[in-house]
Design an enzyme around this catalytic site. Structure first.
Site, PDB file in Angstrom:
ATOM      1  N   GLN A 142       0.856  -1.190   0.000  1.00 23.33           N
ATOM      2  CA  GLN A 142       0.000   0.000   0.000  1.00 23.33           C
ATOM      3  C   GLN A 142       0.892   1.240   0.000  1.00 23.33           C
ATOM      4  O   GLN A 142       1.123   1.862   1.025  1.00 23.33           O
ATOM      5  CB  GLN A 142      -0.891  -0.018   1.248  1.00 23.33           C
ATOM      6  N   PHE A 143       1.409   1.595  -1.190  1.00 25.22           N
ATOM      7  CA  PHE A 143       2.353   2.706  -1.265  1.00 25.22           C
ATOM      8  C   PHE A 143       1.731   4.028  -0.845  1.00 25.22           C
ATOM      9  O   PHE A 143       2.434   4.938  -0.409  1.00 25.22           O
ATOM     10  CB  PHE A 143       2.974   2.810  -2.665  1.00 25.22           C
ATOM     11  N   THR A 144       0.418   4.148  -0.901  1.00 27.45           N
ATOM     12  CA  THR A 144      -0.225   5.412  -0.537  1.00 27.45           C
ATOM     13  C   THR A 144      -0.091   5.727   0.948  1.00 27.45           C
ATOM     14  O   THR A 144      -0.291   6.873   1.352  1.00 27.45           O
ATOM     15  CB  THR A 144      -1.712   5.430  -0.945  1.00 27.45           C
TER      16      THR A 144
END
Length: 145
Positions: free
Chosen positions: A78-80
């Site tokens: 989940q790079f966000t």
């Protein structure tokens, strides 16, 4: 390194309408990797996630970890989570690790969970995933090392 953990009765992740990972009771771990993260942080976060006492004991108090309950974990990249949202109306992702490094540490984190004796399933790194879950509680925590 950031983990948004959710206590679940079940969770799954699909890519192109095919399930690539699923668990019963345990933790859904949304994992964000930031610049400067390394294996030491991966180890500390894995230990913290697996040892975090958020499951009910015989008195329904949050005193047990996923390790103690025999639960599983589903790890989804989940790079966000590494987004900077302090200015403007569009997030900046400049604090996120380079994709190759993030993928390496994502797999390192999952491998460490397995090495610590917890059944671990995964999403697919950098894929467009659909995550389904039944949040138990709801119980959600942000852990960062």
């Amino acid at each position: 390194m950031i983990a948004l953990i959710q206590r679940v009765t079940r969770a799954s992740v699909s890519v192109d309408n095919a399930t690539v990972g699923e668990i019963g009771a345990g933790l859904l771990v949304l994992l964000g990797v930031e610049k400067g993260d390394d294996e030491q942080k991966s180890q500390r976060l894995a230990e913290k996630v697996l040892g975090y006492r958020i499951f009910g004991d015989e008195n329904d108090k949050m005193n047990l970890s996923v390790q103690q309950t025999g639960g599983s974990v589903l790890v989804v990249s989940q790079f966000t989570l590494a987004a900077d949202t302090q200015k403007g109306m569009r997030p900046s992702f400049s604090g996120g690790a380079h994709p190759a490094e993030a993928e390496r540490l994502y797999h390192d984190f999952s491998d460490r969970c397995r090495a610590l004796g917890v059944t671990t399933a995964n999403g697919r790194f950098a894929a467009n995933m659909q995550v389904s879950l039944i949040n138990d509680g709801p119980v959600t925590f942000w852990l960062q090392v």
